[in-house]
Motif scaffolding. Sequence first.
Motif, PDB file in Angstrom:
ATOM      1  N   GLU A 180      31.092  75.340  27.032  1.00 21.73           N
ATOM      2  CA  GLU A 180      29.972  74.758  26.291  1.00 21.73           C
ATOM      3  C   GLU A 180      29.529  75.602  25.104  1.00 21.73           C
ATOM      4  OE1 GLU A 180      27.337  72.017  29.085  1.00 21.73           O
ATOM      5  OE2 GLU A 180      27.290  74.085  29.787  1.00 21.73           O
ATOM      6  N   THR A 181      29.630  76.919  25.206  1.00 16.26           N
ATOM      7  CA  THR A 181      29.179  77.780  24.113  1.00 16.26           C
ATOM      8  C   THR A 181      30.354  78.613  23.597  1.00 16.26           C
ATOM      9  OG1 THR A 181      28.408  79.447  25.703  1.00 16.26           O
ATOM     10  CG2 THR A 181      26.807  77.821  24.959  1.00 16.26           C
ATOM     11  N   ILE A 325      14.315  75.005  25.785  1.00 15.62           N
ATOM     12  CA  ILE A 325      15.084  74.661  24.586  1.00 15.62           C
ATOM     13  C   ILE A 325      14.600  75.536  23.436  1.00 15.62           C
ATOM     14  CG2 ILE A 325      15.578  72.862  22.895  1.00 15.62           C
ATOM     15  CD1 ILE A 325      15.369  70.825  25.101  1.00 15.62           C
ATOM     16  N   TRP A 327      16.114  78.980  20.509  1.00 14.62           N
ATOM     17  CA  TRP A 327      17.191  79.895  20.139  1.00 14.62           C
ATOM     18  C   TRP A 327      16.621  81.292  19.945  1.00 14.62           C
ATOM     19  CZ3 TRP A 327      17.179  82.507  15.441  1.00 14.62           C
ATOM     20  CH2 TRP A 327      16.368  81.980  14.422  1.00 14.62           C
ATOM     21  N   GLY A 353      21.599  79.421  20.745  1.00 10.91           N
ATOM     22  CA  GLY A 353      20.592  78.541  21.326  1.00 10.91           C
ATOM     23  C   GLY A 353      20.767  77.104  20.904  1.00 10.91           C
ATOM     24  N   ASN A 354      19.654  76.384  20.828  1.00  8.49           N
ATOM     25  CA  ASN A 354      19.659  74.962  20.495  1.00  8.49           C
ATOM     26  C   ASN A 354      19.259  74.735  19.043  1.00  8.49           C
ATOM     27  OD1 ASN A 354      18.448  75.269  23.493  1.00  8.49           O
ATOM     28  ND2 ASN A 354      19.803  73.506  23.392  1.00  8.49           N
ATOM     29  N   ASP A 363      22.123  69.862  20.742  1.00 10.73           N
ATOM     30  CA  ASP A 363      23.185  70.626  20.084  1.00 10.73           C
ATOM     31  C   ASP A 363      23.000  72.108  20.376  1.00 10.73           C
ATOM     32  OD1 ASP A 363      23.793  68.186  19.049  1.00 10.73           O
ATOM     33  OD2 ASP A 363      23.576  68.757  16.942  1.00 10.73           O
ATOM     34  N   ARG A 364      24.123  72.823  20.524  1.00 11.08           N
ATOM     35  CA  ARG A 364      24.056  74.262  20.758  1.00 11.08           C
ATOM     36  C   ARG A 364      24.908  74.983  19.714  1.00 11.08           C
ATOM     37  NH1 ARG A 364      24.465  75.725  27.065  1.00 11.08           N
ATOM     38  NH2 ARG A 364      23.534  77.636  26.214  1.00 11.08           N
ATOM     39  N   TRP A 365      24.488  76.173  19.351  1.00 12.06           N
ATOM     40  CA  TRP A 365      25.209  76.932  18.341  1.00 12.06           C
ATOM     41  C   TRP A 365      25.092  78.419  18.667  1.00 12.06           C
ATOM     42  CZ3 TRP A 365      22.567  80.657  15.600  1.00 12.06           C
ATOM     43  CH2 TRP A 365      21.162  80.595  15.650  1.00 12.06           C
TER      44      TRP A 365
END
Length: 437
Positions: A180-181, A325, A327, A353-354, A363-365
């Motif tokens: 996922e990340t 939620i 970052w 984070g989001n 969305d995650r980054w």
Amino acid sequence: MHRAGVTSEKKAIAAASFLVVGLTSAAFAEDAKSSLLKQGSLTDTPDGPKAQLRKIGIMPDVWITQIYQGEIAGDASKTWRYGGKLDAFLKVDAHKLGLWQGLHLNAQYEHYFGRTINNTDLTLLPVSAAQAFVQRDGYHSALSIAVTQDFGESFSIGAGKVNTMTLASQTPLIGGGGVETFMNRAFAAPATGIGVTSPGTLADRVVVSPTYTLGATATLKTQVGKFTLAVADPRNAQNSRVIENPFERGVVVSGTATIPIDVSGLRGYHTVRGAYSNARGFDLDDIQGLRRRLVGGASVTKKGYWFISYALQQYLFQSSDDPSIGWGLFSLITLTDGNPNPVKWTVLGGLAGNNLLPGRELDRWGVGYFHYGLSESLLSGLAASGVYRRSESGVEAFYNYAVTPWLRLTADLQIIDPWYATTSRATFAALRMQTKF
């Protein structure tokens, strides 16, 4: 011709409708929260089979992660592979099943498909952690089962075979387990100090810790923080001998303390960990002994090793509606004895984070840097034998776009200075698609 076309079109529509009904197991509700585009998984419909199973304490999930990854620059460039893995999870709450209070079972089955760029990339750490331990040329599948007994809300004990990468996926900000990340093992499966390079484990690429461990834990939750004491076999529990003869080569005892500290109302977590083992590993001051072991001779080993680490996750921005939620900043620093541990120290850090833009909160980054400082005993010993290696470092950036809560597309980029001292800097790119059923 026209009527035949209409008939074919009707058949196609009927087939598509049948497929959707079969997957969701129920008609769509008018409520937007129950729509296909907003439900948690593809088959998690309101009052559907999964919802009914949850009522009696059975929680199944199936994830399929597909990965297309290659090296776009470097000495092994133009090598691309497509593959992935299937994860099947099962959680059971015994109390809801009519059994005793506080008993929980967690099981995870993993199976590979396709191929991976790992082991062709000249790097020490796998660039795709999700494919590093279940793959065509190694273990084809893995089954992890653990049982936990809660004694009230503050204390619990557990035992079994666990996937430590799955446990690490629960870490705030950085967690994701490679699906996922972040994809590189440095981020997806951080060092735990449980394992050490020892006879019979080299083929598993056990650099600092095995991904699958057999052991037991005791966890205490207080107002100050969470404290865990663990006992584990230092070997890779994928090896059937570990299950058949646990702890025959030693034991690891570790303690972890996680203390939540908020800064200006923003969540933060500080984790300190220490581990010690009486197991034996290769004596890195005797590299010639290591070489003899690899060709079937005897080698010199050293008994006992230690490991300490400090980790930080600090939110810099959080959603006012859902504090989980957001970052922020993450970091990890580890230190070992350097012999028999082949990695003396590691450091990683970054932001993750989001996406807090309206409508994109799922969305995650992330972007991060890592460095694995190899033991000087290892490097100098290898150099004396004409094998030139170096510490490995790199950066990784990803963006995980949530098409729906159950369908995610990720673009990933890694730039790494591999541990092969004579190779040039390498750049890896990947596309990843995860579907949750």
